[in-house]
Design an enzyme around this catalytic site. Structure first.
Site, PDB file in Angstrom:
ATOM      1  N   CYS A  79       0.828  -1.214   0.000  1.00 27.83           N
ATOM      2  CA  CYS A  79       0.000   0.000   0.000  1.00 27.83           C
ATOM      3  C   CYS A  79       0.867   1.270   0.000  1.00 27.83           C
ATOM      4  O   CYS A  79       1.500   1.548  -1.013  1.00 27.83           O
ATOM      5  CB  CYS A  79      -0.985  -0.078   1.154  1.00 27.83           C
ATOM      6  SG  CYS A  79      -2.409   0.969   0.883  1.00 27.83           S
ATOM      7  N   HIS A 171      -3.183  -5.298   1.616  1.00 26.94           N
ATOM      8  CA  HIS A 171      -2.470  -5.589   2.874  1.00 26.94           C
ATOM      9  C   HIS A 171      -2.501  -7.078   3.223  1.00 26.94           C
ATOM     10  O   HIS A 171      -3.356  -7.491   4.028  1.00 26.94           O
ATOM     11  CB  HIS A 171      -3.144  -4.823   4.024  1.00 26.94           C
ATOM     12  CG  HIS A 171      -2.956  -3.354   3.986  1.00 26.94           C
ATOM     13  ND1 HIS A 171      -1.914  -2.723   4.615  1.00 26.94           N
ATOM     14  CD2 HIS A 171      -3.682  -2.384   3.391  1.00 26.94           C
ATOM     15  CE1 HIS A 171      -2.003  -1.417   4.416  1.00 26.94           C
ATOM     16  NE2 HIS A 171      -3.073  -1.184   3.677  1.00 26.94           N
ATOM     17  N   GLU A 173      -0.733  -8.597   5.236  1.00 32.18           N
ATOM     18  CA  GLU A 173      -0.422  -8.771   6.671  1.00 32.18           C
ATOM     19  C   GLU A 173      -1.674  -8.677   7.536  1.00 32.18           C
ATOM     20  O   GLU A 173      -1.637  -9.021   8.712  1.00 32.18           O
ATOM     21  CB  GLU A 173       0.633  -7.753   7.120  1.00 32.18           C
ATOM     22  CG  GLU A 173       0.166  -6.327   7.365  1.00 32.18           C
ATOM     23  CD  GLU A 173      -0.099  -5.519   6.093  1.00 32.18           C
ATOM     24  OE1 GLU A 173      -0.033  -6.087   4.978  1.00 32.18           O
ATOM     25  OE2 GLU A 173      -0.399  -4.317   6.226  1.00 32.18           O
TER      26      GLU A 173
END
Ligand code: GLN
Length: 197
Positions: A79, A171, A173
């Site tokens: 991002c 994202h 994560e």
């Protein structure tokens, strides 16, 4: 064991640390440029690219990270981190950026009504059913000949690879799927093996 740092100036750090460890590498919180000397790769997390760009400059990362990359070390940007990796940025250039990937990104590209959303993605070299979490996400508008597009969403480029660099609009994560981090760790391992032959 490979050592991968997470740039901890602003943005999501802990989630990346966990994913790195689950992918079989050692995770290091990076706050000072000297720490880069020990690392095989570095993750640039999401957050606000304007703020991260300003802090990179204040702490000398604006010069140290391009040097790290020029030494063949790997970079992965998610991002805002992807924005910082791009050579060309539309929608507000941060005070400093790294600019190692030959591509043009557009910030906040999905419009206000779609500030945050999730989508099921197919990512080359990773597989199907990758959950993409998009938060005020950028997209990749165009890429140079050395950039490999590894994922599109509704015809727009949302992930790419170039040599030892990896970038995603979304994202990984923030999910519990480690496959994209595993790809990054594998890119580092394969590169090391190549240089040994
Ligand atoms: N919109 C942010 C930017 O332009 C990126 C958002 C994110 O990293 N989740 O920097």
């Amino acid at each position: 064991m490979k050592k991968i740092g997470v740039l901890a100036l602003q943005g999501a750090v802990a989630e990346h640390m966990k994913m790195i460890e689950q992918s079989g590498a050692e995770a290091i919180i990076v706050k000072r440029t000297e720490q880069l000397d020990d690392l095989d790769g570095l993750i640039l997390p999401g957050g606000e690219s304007t703020a991260i760009g300003r802090l990179m400059k204040r702490y000398g990362f604006d010069e140290a990270i391009p040097e790290f990359a020029a030494n063949g070390k790997a970079l992965f940007g998610t991002c805002a981190g992807m924005i910082l990796l791009a050579k060309d940025i539309d929608g507000g250039k941060p005070e400093s950026h790294i600019g190692v990937m030959d591509m043009k990104v557009v910030r906040n590209a999905f419009g206000r009504q779609k500030e945050s959303f999730e989508a099921e993605l197919v990512v080359n070299e990773v597989g199907d059913d990758v959950r993409g979490v998009f938060i005020r996400a950028p997209l990749i508008e165009s890429v140079g000949p050395d950039v490999e597009v590894i994922c599109t969403y509704k015809g727009q480029i949302v992930a790419a690879k170039q040599g030892q660099y990896l970038a995603t609009s979304f994202h990984p994560e923030l999910t519990d799927d480690i496959r994209i981090h595993q790809l990054f760790v594998d890119m580092i391992v394969e590169k090391r093996e190549e240089s040994l032959c």
